[in-house]
Design a protein around this motif. Structure first.
Motif, PDB file in Angstrom:
ATOM      1  N   MET A   1      -7.662 -17.123 -12.436  1.00 14.16           N
ATOM      2  CA  MET A   1      -8.136 -16.400 -11.270  1.00 14.16           C
ATOM      3  C   MET A   1      -7.133 -15.321 -10.847  1.00 14.16           C
ATOM      4  O   MET A   1      -7.525 -14.243 -10.431  1.00 14.16           O
ATOM      5  CB  MET A   1      -8.356 -17.409 -10.137  1.00 14.16           C
ATOM      6  CG  MET A   1      -9.034 -16.820  -8.932  1.00 14.16           C
ATOM      7  SD  MET A   1     -10.724 -16.390  -9.340  1.00 14.16           S
ATOM      8  CE  MET A   1     -11.267 -15.723  -7.803  1.00 14.16           C
ATOM      9  N   ARG A   2      -5.838 -15.646 -10.962  1.00 15.32           N
ATOM     10  CA  ARG A   2      -4.812 -14.669 -10.603  1.00 15.32           C
ATOM     11  C   ARG A   2      -4.886 -13.436 -11.501  1.00 15.32           C
ATOM     12  O   ARG A   2      -4.676 -12.317 -11.037  1.00 15.32           O
ATOM     13  CB  ARG A   2      -3.424 -15.304 -10.752  1.00 15.32           C
ATOM     14  CG  ARG A   2      -2.797 -15.615  -9.425  1.00 15.32           C
ATOM     15  CD  ARG A   2      -1.383 -16.079  -9.653  1.00 15.32           C
ATOM     16  NE  ARG A   2      -1.262 -17.442  -9.158  1.00 15.32           N
ATOM     17  CZ  ARG A   2      -0.214 -18.202  -9.337  1.00 15.32           C
ATOM     18  NH1 ARG A   2       0.811 -17.762 -10.035  1.00 15.32           N
ATOM     19  NH2 ARG A   2      -0.177 -19.408  -8.838  1.00 15.32           N
ATOM     20  N   ALA A   3      -5.179 -13.658 -12.786  1.00 15.28           N
ATOM     21  CA  ALA A   3      -5.276 -12.541 -13.722  1.00 15.28           C
ATOM     22  C   ALA A   3      -6.439 -11.626 -13.354  1.00 15.28           C
ATOM     23  O   ALA A   3      -6.341 -10.403 -13.465  1.00 15.28           O
ATOM     24  CB  ALA A   3      -5.440 -13.060 -15.143  1.00 15.28           C
ATOM     25  N   LEU A   4      -7.529 -12.193 -12.920  1.00 15.17           N
ATOM     26  CA  LEU A   4      -8.695 -11.405 -12.516  1.00 15.17           C
ATOM     27  C   LEU A   4      -8.377 -10.552 -11.288  1.00 15.17           C
ATOM     28  O   LEU A   4      -8.732  -9.371 -11.224  1.00 15.17           O
ATOM     29  CB  LEU A   4      -9.875 -12.337 -12.238  1.00 15.17           C
ATOM     30  CG  LEU A   4     -11.197 -11.656 -11.897  1.00 15.17           C
ATOM     31  CD1 LEU A   4     -11.662 -10.795 -13.066  1.00 15.17           C
ATOM     32  CD2 LEU A   4     -12.250 -12.699 -11.560  1.00 15.17           C
ATOM     33  N   ILE A   5      -7.673 -11.139 -10.333  1.00 11.67           N
ATOM     34  CA  ILE A   5      -7.279 -10.401  -9.128  1.00 11.67           C
ATOM     35  C   ILE A   5      -6.299  -9.283  -9.489  1.00 11.67           C
ATOM     36  O   ILE A   5      -6.414  -8.158  -8.996  1.00 11.67           O
ATOM     37  CB  ILE A   5      -6.670 -11.360  -8.086  1.00 11.67           C
ATOM     38  CG1 ILE A   5      -7.738 -12.330  -7.582  1.00 11.67           C
ATOM     39  CG2 ILE A   5      -6.064 -10.580  -6.924  1.00 11.67           C
ATOM     40  CD1 ILE A   5      -7.203 -13.452  -6.730  1.00 11.67           C
ATOM     41  N   ALA A   6      -5.375  -9.561 -10.377  1.00 10.97           N
ATOM     42  CA  ALA A   6      -4.414  -8.547 -10.795  1.00 10.97           C
ATOM     43  C   ALA A   6      -5.107  -7.409 -11.532  1.00 10.97           C
ATOM     44  O   ALA A   6      -4.790  -6.227 -11.318  1.00 10.97           O
ATOM     45  CB  ALA A   6      -3.354  -9.174 -11.691  1.00 10.97           C
ATOM     46  N   ALA A   7      -6.067  -7.742 -12.369  1.00 11.44           N
ATOM     47  CA  ALA A   7      -6.800  -6.709 -13.103  1.00 11.44           C
ATOM     48  C   ALA A   7      -7.622  -5.848 -12.138  1.00 11.44           C
ATOM     49  O   ALA A   7      -7.663  -4.618 -12.270  1.00 11.44           O
ATOM     50  CB  ALA A   7      -7.705  -7.358 -14.148  1.00 11.44           C
ATOM     51  N   ALA A   8      -8.262  -6.474 -11.176  1.00 14.25           N
ATOM     52  CA  ALA A   8      -9.063  -5.730 -10.197  1.00 14.25           C
ATOM     53  C   ALA A   8      -8.171  -4.834  -9.338  1.00 14.25           C
ATOM     54  O   ALA A   8      -8.538  -3.693  -9.030  1.00 14.25           O
ATOM     55  CB  ALA A   8      -9.843  -6.712  -9.321  1.00 14.25           C
ATOM     56  N   THR A   9      -7.000  -5.331  -8.971  1.00 18.84           N
ATOM     57  CA  THR A   9      -6.073  -4.524  -8.179  1.00 18.84           C
ATOM     58  C   THR A   9      -5.579  -3.319  -8.977  1.00 18.84           C
ATOM     59  O   THR A   9      -5.538  -2.194  -8.472  1.00 18.84           O
ATOM     60  CB  THR A   9      -4.876  -5.388  -7.737  1.00 18.84           C
ATOM     61  OG1 THR A   9      -5.358  -6.515  -7.022  1.00 18.84           O
ATOM     62  CG2 THR A   9      -3.924  -4.600  -6.861  1.00 18.84           C
ATOM     63  N   GLY A  10      -5.218  -3.542 -10.223  1.00 19.33           N
ATOM     64  CA  GLY A  10      -4.764  -2.445 -11.078  1.00 19.33           C
ATOM     65  C   GLY A  10      -5.842  -1.399 -11.286  1.00 19.33           C
ATOM     66  O   GLY A  10      -5.585  -0.199 -11.259  1.00 19.33           O
ATOM     67  N   LEU A  11      -7.073  -1.852 -11.466  1.00 21.63           N
ATOM     68  CA  LEU A  11      -8.187  -0.934 -11.648  1.00 21.63           C
ATOM     69  C   LEU A  11      -8.419  -0.118 -10.381  1.00 21.63           C
ATOM     70  O   LEU A  11      -8.661   1.089 -10.447  1.00 21.63           O
ATOM     71  CB  LEU A  11      -9.445  -1.710 -12.029  1.00 21.63           C
ATOM     72  CG  LEU A  11     -10.679  -0.881 -12.366  1.00 21.63           C
ATOM     73  CD1 LEU A  11     -10.402   0.011 -13.562  1.00 21.63           C
ATOM     74  CD2 LEU A  11     -11.869  -1.782 -12.635  1.00 21.63           C
ATOM     75  N   ALA A  12      -8.324  -0.757  -9.223  1.00 28.39           N
ATOM     76  CA  ALA A  12      -8.516  -0.052  -7.954  1.00 28.39           C
ATOM     77  C   ALA A  12      -7.425   0.990  -7.734  1.00 28.39           C
ATOM     78  O   ALA A  12      -7.702   2.104  -7.279  1.00 28.39           O
ATOM     79  CB  ALA A  12      -8.529  -1.062  -6.808  1.00 28.39           C
ATOM     80  N   VAL A  13      -6.186   0.646  -8.074  1.00 31.11           N
ATOM     81  CA  VAL A  13      -5.082   1.603  -7.928  1.00 31.11           C
ATOM     82  C   VAL A  13      -5.269   2.786  -8.873  1.00 31.11           C
ATOM     83  O   VAL A  13      -5.084   3.944  -8.478  1.00 31.11           O
ATOM     84  CB  VAL A  13      -3.724   0.905  -8.188  1.00 31.11           C
ATOM     85  CG1 VAL A  13      -2.600   1.914  -8.290  1.00 31.11           C
ATOM     86  CG2 VAL A  13      -3.435  -0.097  -7.079  1.00 31.11           C
ATOM     87  N   ALA A  14      -5.660   2.525 -10.109  1.00 36.36           N
ATOM     88  CA  ALA A  14      -5.883   3.603 -11.077  1.00 36.36           C
ATOM     89  C   ALA A  14      -7.015   4.514 -10.627  1.00 36.36           C
ATOM     90  O   ALA A  14      -6.918   5.736 -10.725  1.00 36.36           O
ATOM     91  CB  ALA A  14      -6.189   3.010 -12.449  1.00 36.36           C
ATOM     92  N   LEU A  15      -8.084   3.936 -10.120  1.00 31.47           N
ATOM     93  CA  LEU A  15      -9.212   4.728  -9.642  1.00 31.47           C
ATOM     94  C   LEU A  15      -8.817   5.576  -8.438  1.00 31.47           C
ATOM     95  O   LEU A  15      -9.184   6.749  -8.350  1.00 31.47           O
ATOM     96  CB  LEU A  15     -10.380   3.803  -9.284  1.00 31.47           C
ATOM     97  CG  LEU A  15     -11.675   4.498  -8.855  1.00 31.47           C
ATOM     98  CD1 LEU A  15     -12.212   5.381  -9.970  1.00 31.47           C
ATOM     99  CD2 LEU A  15     -12.718   3.465  -8.464  1.00 31.47           C
ATOM    100  N   ALA A  16      -8.039   5.011  -7.529  1.00 30.99           N
ATOM    101  CA  ALA A  16      -7.573   5.762  -6.367  1.00 30.99           C
ATOM    102  C   ALA A  16      -6.685   6.927  -6.797  1.00 30.99           C
ATOM    103  O   ALA A  16      -6.777   8.021  -6.236  1.00 30.99           O
ATOM    104  CB  ALA A  16      -6.820   4.837  -5.412  1.00 30.99           C
ATOM    105  N   LEU A  17      -5.851   6.705  -7.794  1.00 31.31           N
ATOM    106  CA  LEU A  17      -4.979   7.767  -8.293  1.00 31.31           C
ATOM    107  C   LEU A  17      -5.793   8.899  -8.908  1.00 31.31           C
ATOM    108  O   LEU A  17      -5.538  10.080  -8.647  1.00 31.31           O
ATOM    109  CB  LEU A  17      -4.009   7.186  -9.327  1.00 31.31           C
ATOM    110  CG  LEU A  17      -2.984   8.153  -9.911  1.00 31.31           C
ATOM    111  CD1 LEU A  17      -2.050   8.672  -8.817  1.00 31.31           C
ATOM    112  CD2 LEU A  17      -2.185   7.471 -10.999  1.00 31.31           C
TER     113      LEU A  17
END
Length: 44
Positions: A1-17
């Motif tokens: 579950m932690r990996a899924l949250i980390a992946a979603a956070t990374g994707l959100a940061v990349a999209l925001a950038l």
């Protein structure tokens, strides 16, 4: 579950950038009128 949250956070940061860079636009400048040479000129 932690990996899924980390992946979603990374994707959100990349999209925001990407959206931030798109909103700012490309830097002002001009391109060179001279074409780039992509082949080696022949020597006589």
């Amino acid at each position: 579950m932690r990996a899924l949250i980390a992946a979603a956070t990374g994707l959100a940061v990349a999209l925001a950038l990407v959206l931030t860079i798109t909103a700012i636009g490309s830097p002002a400048g001009k391109t060179s009128p001279k074409p780039l040479l992509t082949t080696i000129p022949e020597h006589p």
